[in-house]
Write a protein that holds these residues in place. Sequence first.
Motif, short mmCIF file in Angstrom:
data_model
loop_
_atom_site.label_atom_id
_atom_site.label_comp_id
_atom_site.label_asym_id
_atom_site.label_seq_id
_atom_site.Cartn_x
_atom_site.Cartn_y
_atom_site.Cartn_z
N VAL A 143 0.85 -1.19 0.00
CA VAL A 143 0.00 0.00 0.00
C VAL A 143 0.89 1.24 0.00
CG1 VAL A 143 -1.71 1.28 1.33
CG2 VAL A 143 -1.87 -1.19 1.20
N SER A 144 0.54 2.23 -0.81
CA SER A 144 1.40 3.41 -0.95
C SER A 144 1.51 4.21 0.34
CB SER A 144 0.86 4.32 -2.05
OG SER A 144 -0.37 4.87 -1.67
N VAL A 173 -6.46 -0.17 5.85
CA VAL A 173 -6.68 -1.41 6.61
C VAL A 173 -7.35 -2.45 5.72
CG1 VAL A 173 -7.95 -2.45 8.52
CG2 VAL A 173 -6.76 -0.28 8.86
N LEU A 174 -8.37 -2.03 4.97
CA LEU A 174 -9.09 -2.94 4.08
C LEU A 174 -8.15 -3.58 3.06
CD1 LEU A 174 -11.75 -4.12 2.93
CD2 LEU A 174 -11.94 -2.03 1.55
N PHE A 175 -7.31 -2.77 2.43
CA PHE A 175 -6.40 -3.30 1.41
C PHE A 175 -5.43 -4.31 2.03
CE2 PHE A 175 -6.77 1.06 -0.91
CZ PHE A 175 -8.04 0.73 -1.34
N GLY A 208 -4.95 -8.50 1.48
CA GLY A 208 -3.67 -8.94 0.96
C GLY A 208 -3.26 -8.27 -0.34
N TRP A 209 -3.87 -7.12 -0.62
CA TRP A 209 -3.53 -6.39 -1.85
C TRP A 209 -2.25 -5.59 -1.64
CZ3 TRP A 209 -8.88 -3.78 -3.24
CH2 TRP A 209 -9.82 -4.78 -3.55
N LYS A 210 -1.25 -5.83 -2.47
CA LYS A 210 -0.02 -5.05 -2.42
C LYS A 210 -0.02 -3.95 -3.48
CE LYS A 210 2.78 -8.73 -0.41
NZ LYS A 210 3.95 -9.62 -0.58
N PHE A 216 -3.35 -6.15 -14.13
CA PHE A 216 -1.95 -5.98 -13.78
C PHE A 216 -1.70 -5.74 -12.29
CE2 PHE A 216 -2.47 -4.71 -18.19
CZ PHE A 216 -1.52 -5.51 -18.81
N VAL A 217 -2.77 -5.66 -11.48
CA VAL A 217 -2.61 -5.38 -10.05
C VAL A 217 -3.44 -6.36 -9.22
CG1 VAL A 217 -2.11 -2.92 -10.41
CG2 VAL A 217 -4.48 -3.68 -10.08
N ASP A 218 -3.32 -6.23 -7.91
CA ASP A 218 -4.05 -7.14 -7.02
C ASP A 218 -5.50 -6.74 -6.81
OD1 ASP A 218 -1.66 -8.54 -6.57
OD2 ASP A 218 -1.11 -7.24 -4.89
N GLY A 219 -5.78 -5.44 -6.79
CA GLY A 219 -7.12 -4.99 -6.45
C GLY A 219 -7.53 -3.73 -7.18
N LEU A 220 -8.84 -3.58 -7.39
CA LEU A 220 -9.42 -2.41 -8.04
C LEU A 220 -10.23 -1.62 -7.01
CD1 LEU A 220 -10.40 -0.77 -10.59
CD2 LEU A 220 -12.24 -2.47 -10.79
N PHE A 221 -9.94 -0.32 -6.90
CA PHE A 221 -10.61 0.57 -5.96
C PHE A 221 -11.40 1.59 -6.76
CE2 PHE A 221 -9.92 4.51 -3.17
CZ PHE A 221 -11.03 4.26 -2.38
N ILE A 222 -12.71 1.39 -6.85
CA ILE A 222 -13.57 2.34 -7.56
C ILE A 222 -14.05 3.38 -6.55
CG2 ILE A 222 -15.72 2.63 -8.85
CD1 ILE A 222 -15.25 -0.12 -10.03
#
Length: 379
Positions: free
Chosen positions: A2-3, A174-176, A180-182, A207-213
């Motif tokens: 997470v950034s 916390v959610l990410f 387990g989304w990096k 290309f990534v672990d998760g999508l955040f809309i």
Amino acid sequence: MVSKPHGGKLIRRIAAPKTRERILSEQQEYPRAQIDHGSAIDIENIAHGVYSPLKGFLTRDDFESVLDHMRLSDDTPWTVPIVLDVEKPGFEEGDAILLYYEDLPIARMHVEEIYTYDKEYFAEKVFKTKDKAHPGVSKVYSMGNYLVGGEIELLNELPNPFAKYTLRPVETRVLFRERGWKTIVAFQTRNVPHTGHEYVQKAALTFVDGLFINPVLGKKKKGDYKDDVIIRAYEVLFEHYYPKNAATLATVRYEMRYAGPREAIHHAIMRKNFGATHFIVGRDHAGVGDYYGPYEAWDLFDEFPDLGITPMFIREAFYCRRCGGMVNAKICPHEGKFHTKISGTKLRKMILNGEQPPEYLMRPEVYEVIRNFENPFVE
């Protein structure tokens, strides 16, 4: 992973319960200033770290540095001035004042600086035009003659009809981690989803672990979709077409500036603070009318190698009858006669006429949501 928050630390500017109670009990003793709805939302975003590293409204040095260099005075990338305007200050530098939206005390502010500014210069630097037909320029010209800089402490928030979908940066982070989304790609929207949006989102998700809309809720232009229509449309899209553990939806209250390329950078910074590592930058991102080139925002990201979030440039999607699906110009070899472009204006017109868009342009479940609202558009 997470950034990291922009500037290195996630800001929290919320008055502690006892402090809040004391301030409110003594509120008649403070000078006060009335603020508009947009400033109240800005305070909320400052207080919860959406605008990290800001702790309050910009003082003169930061304001002028943002206009001239698109950076705060300490060289941190920052492109859109977050300022508080007043017509005639009834307080002095060094005062603690209360900021009210109508009758609700929103925040205490420690006034560090009161200063004048050039509205035309402000407009031209941020919006690249002085044309009053531009909604952002019009807003600048309507502002008070003084700007007030200083740190804030949140006391109250405006009523939130979408609390169920409201997550703050401390919560999304916390959610990410729990999922387990990096790597997380964020998508900003102020519209109901059509299949072009879905194509872009899923292309990035590859290309990534998760999508955040992260839909923007709040003041919009006439003809835009209402907030509850956007939320409900994404609910059905998530229910039927998105993998459960690879995408999440949370809203943010924010008043669009329509500042094109500069605002695209600002939107990326906001999502970095939520924890995203990547950000989808679309065609004419945060634009209005024809003030900006369709991919002008892409070029501006080149000036910010230290932004700390990776832009994902995905070209506009269209339907190709030869390909038999949603594609873009980079991957489709066929002539334009086979293409159907997705026009938001055309889709709105079809909906207003009671005509269901073709399934290849809009999911039928999304259309049903829109159709079930008596008036889905802002008037």
